[in-house]
Design a protein around this motif. Structure first.
Motif, PDB file in Angstrom:
ATOM      1  N   PHE A   1      36.489  27.346 -40.344  1.00  0.00           N
ATOM      2  CA  PHE A   1      35.294  27.986 -39.756  1.00  0.00           C
ATOM      3  C   PHE A   1      35.635  29.060 -38.715  1.00  0.00           C
ATOM      4  CE2 PHE A   1      32.620  23.898 -40.599  1.00  0.00           C
ATOM      5  CZ  PHE A   1      32.394  24.307 -41.910  1.00  0.00           C
TER       6      PHE A   1
ATOM      7  N   LEU B   1      36.487  19.413 -51.571  1.00  0.00           N
ATOM      8  CA  LEU B   1      35.891  20.559 -50.884  1.00  0.00           C
ATOM      9  C   LEU B   1      36.946  21.314 -50.077  1.00  0.00           C
ATOM     10  CD1 LEU B   1      33.190  21.994 -50.130  1.00  0.00           C
ATOM     11  CD2 LEU B   1      33.114  20.489 -48.130  1.00  0.00           C
TER      12      LEU B   1
ATOM     13  N   SER C   1      35.720  29.874 -27.794  1.00  0.00           N
ATOM     14  CA  SER C   1      35.754  30.152 -26.358  1.00  0.00           C
ATOM     15  C   SER C   1      36.914  29.443 -25.660  1.00  0.00           C
ATOM     16  CB  SER C   1      34.436  29.734 -25.701  1.00  0.00           C
ATOM     17  OG  SER C   1      34.172  28.355 -25.942  1.00  0.00           O
TER      18      SER C   1
ATOM     19  N   LEU D   1      37.311  25.340 -30.272  1.00  0.00           N
ATOM     20  CA  LEU D   1      35.879  25.155 -30.507  1.00  0.00           C
ATOM     21  C   LEU D   1      35.468  26.169 -31.566  1.00  0.00           C
ATOM     22  CD1 LEU D   1      34.093  24.674 -27.043  1.00  0.00           C
ATOM     23  CD2 LEU D   1      35.462  23.075 -28.396  1.00  0.00           C
ATOM     24  N   LEU D   2      34.361  25.914 -32.210  1.00  0.00           N
ATOM     25  CA  LEU D   2      33.951  26.835 -33.290  1.00  0.00           C
ATOM     26  C   LEU D   2      33.550  28.211 -32.756  1.00  0.00           C
ATOM     27  CD1 LEU D   2      32.095  24.558 -35.865  1.00  0.00           C
ATOM     28  CD2 LEU D   2      34.523  25.097 -35.639  1.00  0.00           C
ATOM     29  N   ASP D   3      33.116  28.280 -31.489  1.00  0.00           N
ATOM     30  CA  ASP D   3      32.798  29.609 -30.928  1.00  0.00           C
ATOM     31  C   ASP D   3      34.058  30.290 -30.370  1.00  0.00           C
ATOM     32  OD1 ASP D   3      33.377  28.440 -28.486  1.00  0.00           O
ATOM     33  OD2 ASP D   3      31.379  28.694 -27.631  1.00  0.00           O
TER      34      ASP D   3
ATOM     35  N   PHE E   1      40.106  15.801 -41.311  1.00  0.00           N
ATOM     36  CA  PHE E   1      39.075  16.677 -41.897  1.00  0.00           C
ATOM     37  C   PHE E   1      38.440  17.579 -40.834  1.00  0.00           C
ATOM     38  CE2 PHE E   1      34.504  16.886 -43.569  1.00  0.00           C
ATOM     39  CZ  PHE E   1      34.781  17.790 -44.596  1.00  0.00           C
ATOM     40  N   GLN E   2      38.121  17.011 -39.678  1.00  0.00           N
ATOM     41  CA  GLN E   2      37.415  17.795 -38.650  1.00  0.00           C
ATOM     42  C   GLN E   2      38.242  18.995 -38.166  1.00  0.00           C
ATOM     43  OE1 GLN E   2      38.141  17.508 -35.049  1.00  0.00           O
ATOM     44  NE2 GLN E   2      36.253  18.282 -34.108  1.00  0.00           N
TER      45      GLN E   2
ATOM     46  N   LEU F   1      38.337  21.699 -40.856  1.00  0.00           N
ATOM     47  CA  LEU F   1      37.110  22.514 -40.866  1.00  0.00           C
ATOM     48  C   LEU F   1      37.111  23.513 -39.719  1.00  0.00           C
ATOM     49  CD1 LEU F   1      34.083  20.250 -41.830  1.00  0.00           C
ATOM     50  CD2 LEU F   1      35.619  21.568 -43.278  1.00  0.00           C
TER      51      LEU F   1
ATOM     52  N   ALA G   1      34.727  31.677 -43.034  1.00  0.00           N
ATOM     53  CA  ALA G   1      33.904  31.009 -44.063  1.00  0.00           C
ATOM     54  C   ALA G   1      32.467  30.978 -43.587  1.00  0.00           C
ATOM     55  CB  ALA G   1      34.408  29.590 -44.287  1.00  0.00           C
ATOM     56  N   SER G   2      31.553  31.247 -44.488  1.00  0.00           N
ATOM     57  CA  SER G   2      30.139  31.246 -44.073  1.00  0.00           C
ATOM     58  C   SER G   2      29.536  29.872 -44.302  1.00  0.00           C
ATOM     59  CB  SER G   2      29.372  32.279 -44.856  1.00  0.00           C
ATOM     60  OG  SER G   2      29.460  31.969 -46.214  1.00  0.00           O
TER      61      SER G   2
END
Lengths: 202, 202
Positions: free
Chosen positions: B147, B181, B32, B28-30, B139-140, B143, B201-202
């Motif tokens: 991220f 990208l 966790s 997950l992006l956080d 792609f997902q 990212l 990455a911001s």
């Protein structure tokens, strides 16, 4: 610096990753943990894909799927309001509206407006598509409770009458034939509970 | 006793609840925890809803969404094959085909065949819809790695060249502008790693 269209879209897609961390009351069917709102949304979209023949009127399945994919994103800001809690529904609606404005506002304007409009249609539950989507959003957790021998009903001491009044009108309005089945299963579930023979529905 | 149409549909919807317990490699992006395949499928459907303008050719967004909703259900039987592992792709295809036959075979025949055909279209990746769906499915997680400052690339010691060869052709084929990208972000990520300044990455 102005964000490009793609940057805004990816900003939104990045933000909604957080829906995976919003935990609902309903259990997974294997009872290993509670369901989160992202996987719940996926499951509902599959319900819509397969059960459109039970809608109360003619529905556009693809619109129903889109509605269900995004119906819960507001929970990223406000959390899940459990059906067996008793929050102020006015306050809930206000908080969810603000969340929808913030989240869909991350998108390029036209796309954000389209999604916001679809979300509002779901919330208003006046169109056939929205009534069916709302019915599925009640039907899926009802089944989770039946299939796990009680689930959130047992946890919250919910009665047969409360199940009928909290799930019944919404499911009956959007998918009457599904409600017929629910009535039967819910009645059987509570009869078993009353007779001291709790058993999972087979 | 013969099952009714509705019983078969609910049997399938009940069975695919298990996709929520299939854990993927991506975080997950956080950070966790790891992502599961049900919430991944939800997220991909949202990607398809929003990013259709980047498809290589004309696509039917609703078909792409349906494809992505069901593309991973076979993992209920066979698990997730990680992109950075090296399984036999022939064996994987054989196992997934069997899983698709079993799972979609739970449904009423016509509906099961329709979903099986859609799943096969995704797997074959020959139509514009399938090529775009496949591109998003690469792609997902790319990212997610960018991220989170490396994600599965760091865990698996994956190089820039490996990222380019494992993700590039599929994303480029289905969504060339998204790959432009990716090239930029992936290059920046590995440059930061090489300079000893890992940063998200911001």
């Amino acid at each position: 610096m102005q964000s490009t269209t793609l940057e805004k879209q990816l900003g939104f897609l990045r933000e909604i990753d957080r829906l995976k961390t919003v935990v609902r009351q309903s259990p997974l069917l294997d009872q290993s943990r509670k369901e989160n709102s992202a996987e719940h949304s996926w499951h509902l979209a599959m319900y819509a894909l397969l059960l459109n023949e039970y809608a109360c009127g003619p529905v556009n399945t693809n619109r129903v799927i889109q509605m269900l994919l995004l119906h819960d994103v507001v929970e990223i800001d406000v959390g899940d309001f459990p059906i067996h809690g008793q929050p102020s529904s006015e306050l809930q609606a206000e908080l969810e509206s603000r969340a929808a404005a913030r989240l869909f506002g991350l998108l390029p304007q036209q796309q954000g407006n389209e999604l916001l409009t679809l979300w509002q249609e779901f919330e208003c539950a006046e169109t056939e598509d929205a009534k069916f989507a709302k019915a599925l959003d009640r039907f899926q957790p009802l089944l989770a409770n039946v299939f796990t021998g009680g689930g959130t009903w047992t946890e919250n001491g919910v009665s047969l009458e409360q199940v009928f009044s909290r799930y019944g009108p919404v499911i009956k309005r959007g998918a009457p034939r599904l409600w017929n089945l629910c009535e039967q299963w819910v009645t059987q579930h509570f009869a078993r509970q009353a007779s001291g023979m709790p058993r999972k529905a087979s």
